[in-house]
Motif scaffolding. Structure first.
Motif, PDB file in Angstrom:
ATOM      1  N   SER A   9      42.888  32.612  52.591  1.00  0.00           N
ATOM      2  CA  SER A   9      42.554  32.152  51.238  1.00  0.00           C
ATOM      3  C   SER A   9      43.205  33.116  50.250  1.00  0.00           C
ATOM      4  O   SER A   9      43.720  34.166  50.643  1.00  0.00           O
ATOM      5  N   ILE A  10      43.186  32.718  48.973  1.00  0.00           N
ATOM      6  CA  ILE A  10      43.778  33.589  47.951  1.00  0.00           C
ATOM      7  C   ILE A  10      42.628  34.199  47.160  1.00  0.00           C
ATOM      8  O   ILE A  10      41.786  33.470  46.625  1.00  0.00           O
ATOM      9  N   VAL A  11      42.587  35.519  47.109  1.00  0.00           N
ATOM     10  CA  VAL A  11      41.457  36.193  46.481  1.00  0.00           C
ATOM     11  C   VAL A  11      41.919  36.855  45.190  1.00  0.00           C
ATOM     12  O   VAL A  11      42.912  37.593  45.182  1.00  0.00           O
ATOM     13  N   VAL A  12      41.207  36.565  44.092  1.00  0.00           N
ATOM     14  CA  VAL A  12      41.609  37.106  42.799  1.00  0.00           C
ATOM     15  C   VAL A  12      40.757  38.326  42.470  1.00  0.00           C
ATOM     16  O   VAL A  12      39.530  38.232  42.406  1.00  0.00           O
ATOM     17  N   ILE A  13      41.415  39.484  42.277  1.00  0.00           N
ATOM     18  CA  ILE A  13      40.649  40.698  41.948  1.00  0.00           C
ATOM     19  C   ILE A  13      41.236  41.393  40.715  1.00  0.00           C
ATOM     20  O   ILE A  13      42.377  41.145  40.336  1.00  0.00           O
ATOM     21  N   GLY A  14      40.447  42.269  40.111  1.00  0.00           N
ATOM     22  CA  GLY A  14      40.897  43.027  38.941  1.00  0.00           C
ATOM     23  C   GLY A  14      39.694  43.470  38.114  1.00  0.00           C
ATOM     24  O   GLY A  14      38.560  43.073  38.417  1.00  0.00           O
ATOM     25  N   SER A  15      39.939  44.274  37.098  1.00  0.00           N
ATOM     26  CA  SER A  15      38.834  44.743  36.257  1.00  0.00           C
ATOM     27  C   SER A  15      38.245  43.573  35.480  1.00  0.00           C
ATOM     28  O   SER A  15      38.837  42.486  35.417  1.00  0.00           O
ATOM     29  N   GLN A  16      37.101  43.864  34.840  1.00  0.00           N
ATOM     30  CA  GLN A  16      36.472  42.836  34.023  1.00  0.00           C
ATOM     31  C   GLN A  16      37.368  42.492  32.830  1.00  0.00           C
ATOM     32  O   GLN A  16      38.011  43.385  32.273  1.00  0.00           O
ATOM     33  N   SER A  17      37.425  41.221  32.488  1.00  0.00           N
ATOM     34  CA  SER A  17      38.144  40.724  31.301  1.00  0.00           C
ATOM     35  C   SER A  17      39.659  40.904  31.334  1.00  0.00           C
ATOM     36  O   SER A  17      40.289  40.908  30.283  1.00  0.00           O
ATOM     37  N   VAL A  18      40.235  41.049  32.528  1.00  0.00           N
ATOM     38  CA  VAL A  18      41.713  41.091  32.555  1.00  0.00           C
ATOM     39  C   VAL A  18      42.287  39.686  32.499  1.00  0.00           C
ATOM     40  O   VAL A  18      43.484  39.507  32.285  1.00  0.00           O
ATOM     41  N   GLY A  19      41.408  38.669  32.725  1.00  0.00           N
ATOM     42  CA  GLY A  19      41.879  37.285  32.664  1.00  0.00           C
ATOM     43  C   GLY A  19      41.864  36.564  34.003  1.00  0.00           C
ATOM     44  O   GLY A  19      42.605  35.591  34.190  1.00  0.00           O
ATOM     45  N   LYS A  20      41.022  36.977  34.928  1.00  0.00           N
ATOM     46  CA  LYS A  20      40.988  36.348  36.265  1.00  0.00           C
ATOM     47  C   LYS A  20      40.546  34.882  36.169  1.00  0.00           C
ATOM     48  O   LYS A  20      41.197  33.992  36.718  1.00  0.00           O
TER      49      LYS A  20
END
Ligand code: GDP
Ligand code: MG
Length: 713
Positions: free
Chosen positions: A28-39
């Motif tokens: 699967s494709i997992v989207v990660i990053g800090s809060q409010s980066v636009g995920k």
């Protein structure tokens, strides 16, 4: 090839219904990053619909799995939510509300987070097949109901998704972020250090100061990843307020890159549309790589489930009464064979690191029982004063001439009685061991029938109890036998005369020293004192003793035979009697004069009389001898008991229970009228069997899908 993603989507569905998706690590494709980066904005752009909850701070509070299904003939796109398959939801607003309610339901209303995923499907002709997971953003400062360790809690949710080697990681950063410190990239690096399955996404390029650019980052030169970076521009807060649509935004994005001074050269490799194509392509490649492992895992899961199903037993075969009877019989004999095997050390299927079954019983005998008995010493409970008291009491009003036999028997019986409790306790411990063995027997075919399993336990418990009672009785008899006859002529018993010899040796050494001080008569008396003791083993000593005894008897007999002397004696005695009467009279007359004379008064006899003074020499010798005799005889009995008690327990408890196990079970349980009741199946097993059957069907469907896929390439 394009069938691969729908195939994986199908696998996700089938396996998540069977509760197996986590075991298979599907791609699967997992989207990660800090809060409010636009995920979430990115996901919406990829889907082309505004369906995700929006707001400030932490909005995505549960993982959201989104499956995209391309349906070429669909006029209008629609969603399906969670398990409501086939129920089409057309409005984005409706699906957003469902996501919000579902989030609140599990994660609470106030900023709480939860690892339980929410599942959404989207069907449309304008999308490419994908499977994406939106995750809570990494945050360092707790707000609302969030715990102090919110960062760790978010990581706990994110890590399992990105650790899955079959997942592609979409690491999202803002254009204003330094790539080296971007949370998303840092996390991705921790599970994919060589950047083999990470795609970098850089958002908010529109918000950069004029003249500034991040071309180096986008060209994969700052922090290289095998799959590179894609720059995107999505709607800002203002755009959303102005109701700008995603489609309008994608057009504007295209224009932005085409017109940008620096990015225009690379505009074809920028933007959400390019990202979707890249994702689709990479995802297909990724699935291809993962397929062999997926196939292997499915095959091994099929084997596991088939085994499980076998353990639950085939109930369909139990239609007829004959089959049921046969099953009861088979299960009973399986149980009793297991019991035998456990006791005789044939339970090879248990790879135990500790002692089990019969070996534990032998441990009880050797390390528990025997050692305790061997450690028992007569003087644990017997003081010197008690021995002296016993000797005195056994003598009664006669001073002892011989070894105080009464005292010896009394004391030795007291010691033998001490063996009764540990011996009986030993049988109880073995009884518990046998119960333990019974509990360790695990036969799934029996466990599926609650009543049968319970009745077997009951019957065996009763049998064990019966055997225990018999064993206890025999052990008690063994002790009674030892108490019933104190066999002082036992060859292993050190008899009184051995003690005499020992003591004589000891005293003869002392005598040499004392001889000069004592008169010859005294010294002879000293050395002869031991002839008064019992029992004699040494013949010479016995003869000597007998001759002395004979002399005494002869003397007495000759006295009696001499009539003259007898008459004289009678006269003498009558004279003494008369004198006594006279004296008594005088005493009674004079008594009144002595009443007030304290010196002539005898002290009162106390209620309890205890020995307090130091033992005399003779008493000491008697005591030493009794002590030696006690030790010797007690050792002899201990040896007997250490041998006979384990033999009794093995014969009457272990062997009896083993031999009668099957007979008892058949006698009490193999009955026409009982069979239906006994074979009432446990509901849990019924449920587990149904589940196992369903899972097997799902897994076989997956295997068929895989085979179909193979045949198409
Ligand atoms: P998430 O917390 O990572 O899911 O971030 P969101 O998708 O909720 O976005 C946070 C905020 O940034 C929202 O107000 C978005 O509209 C805004 N945003 C996201 N991407 C961009 C972008 O490329 N440009 C601009 N101007 N705003 C963006
Ligand atoms: Mg979000």
């Amino acid at each position: 090839m394009e069938k691969l993603i729908p195939f994986i989507n199908d696998l996700h569905d089938i396996l998540s219904q069977a509760g197996l998706s986590s075991e298979l690590n599907l791609p699967s494709i997992v989207v990660i990053g800090s809060q409010s980066v636009g995920k979430s904005s990115l996901l919406e752009s990829i889907v082309g619909r505004e369906f995700l909850p929006r707001g400030k701070g932490i909005v995505t509070r549960r993982p959201i799995e989104i499956q995209l299904h391309q349906v070429l003939d669909a006029e209008q796109g629609w969603f399906e939510f969670m398990d409501k398959r086939g129920e089409k939801i057309f409005e984005s607003e409706d699906i957003r509300k469902l996501i919000e309610t579902e989030t609140d339901k599990i994660a609470g209303k106030n900023k709480g987070i939860s690892p339980v995923p929410i599942k959404v499907k989207y069907f449309s002709k304008d999308i490419l097949d994908l499977q994406l997971i939106d995750l809570p953003g990494i945050t360092k400062n707790p707000v609302g109901d969030q715990p102090q360790d919110i960062e760790q809690k978010v990581l706990d949710i994110v890590m399992p998704f990105i650790k899955n080697q079959n997942s592609l990681i979409l690491a999202v950063s803002k254009a204003s972020d330094d790539l080296a410190t971007s949370d998303g990239l840092k996390l991705a690096r921790s599970v994919d250090p060589n950047g083999l399955r990470t795609i970098g996404v850089i958002t908010q390029l529109d918000l950069m100061d004029e003249g500034a650019d991040i071309l180096n980052d986008l060209l994969n030169q700052t922090y290289p990843l095998q799959l590179g970076y894609v720059g995107v521009i999505m709607r800002g807060q203002k755009d959303i307020q102005k109701n700008k649509t995603i489609i309008e935004q994608i057009k504007d994005e295209k224009t932005f890159f085409e017109k940008h001074k620096i990015y225009k050269k690379y505009s074809e490799k920028m933007g959400v549309n390019f990202l979707v194509k890249t994702l689709n392509m990479n995802f297909i490649q990724h699935i291809k790589k993962a397929l062999p492992i997926i196939r292997e895992t499915i095959i091994s899961l099929v084997q596991v489930k088939e085994y499980d199903l076998k353990q639950y037993g085939d109930y369909d075969n139990l239609e007829t009464k004959e089959n049921k009877n046969l099953l009861v019989l088979t299960l009973i004999s399986k149980f009793s064979n297991s019991y035998k095997d456990m006791l005789e050390g044939r339970c090879l299927d248990i790879t135990s690191k500790e002692l089990i079954g019969g070996s534990r019983i032998i441990y009880v005998f050797n390390d528990n029982f025997r050692k305790t008995i061997q450690k028992m010493n007569p003087f644990d409970i017997l003081s010197d004063d008690e021995i002296r008291t016993a000797i005195k009491n056994a003598n009664g009003i006669r001073p002892s001439l011989f070894v105080p036999e009464g005292a010896f028997e009394l004391l030795v019986r007291q010691q033998i009685s001490r063996l009764r409790m540990p011996s009986i306790e030993c049988s109880h411990i073995v009884f518990e061991e046998l119960r333990r063995v019974i509990n360790q027997i695990s036969i799934p075919e029996i466990e599926r029938f609650d009543t049968l399993a319970n009745r077997i336990s009951e019957v065996i418990e009763n049998l064990l109890n019966k055997c225990l009672r018999q064993t206890e009785e025999i052990i008690s008899n063994l002790i009674d036998i030892e108490l019933g006859y104190i066999n002082t002529s036992h060859p292993d018993f050190v008899s009184g005369m051995d003690m005499v010899n020992k003591d004589e040796q000891r005293s003869s050494q002392q005598q040499v020293q004392l001889q000069k001080e004592k008169s010859p008569l005294q010294s002879e008396n000293e050395s002869n004192k031991f002839f008064n003791f019992w029992p004699f083993k040494n013949n010479k000593q016995t003869e000597l003793y007998d001759s002395k005894l004979d002399n005494l008897n002869k003397k007495r007999k000759s006295n009696i035979n001499n009539e003259k002397q007898q008459k004289l004696q009678q006269i003498e005695e009558s004279q003494i009697l008369q004198q006594q009467i006279v004296i008594n009279k005088i005493v009674s007359v004079n008594q009144q004069y002595f009443v007030n004379d304290p010196k002539r008064q005898l002290p009162q006899v106390p209620n309890t009389i205890k020995i307090t003074d130091r033992p005399s020499k003779r008493e000491q010798t008697e005591m030493d001898m009794i002590k030696d005799l006690l030790i010797s005889y007690f050792n002899l009995v201990k040896k007997n008991i250490c041998d006979s008690v384990p033999k009794t327990i093995i014969t009457f408890l272990v062997n009896q229970s083993r031999n009668f196990c099957e007979r008892e079970l058949i006698g009490l349980l193999y009955k026409q009228e009982l069979v239906d009741e006994l074979l009432q199946e446990n509901q849990f097993i019924q449920k587990s069997r149904a589940e196992a059957k369903q899972t097997l069907i799902s897994l076989r469907t997956c295997l068929n899908l895989l085979n179909d896929l193979d045949s198409k390439f």
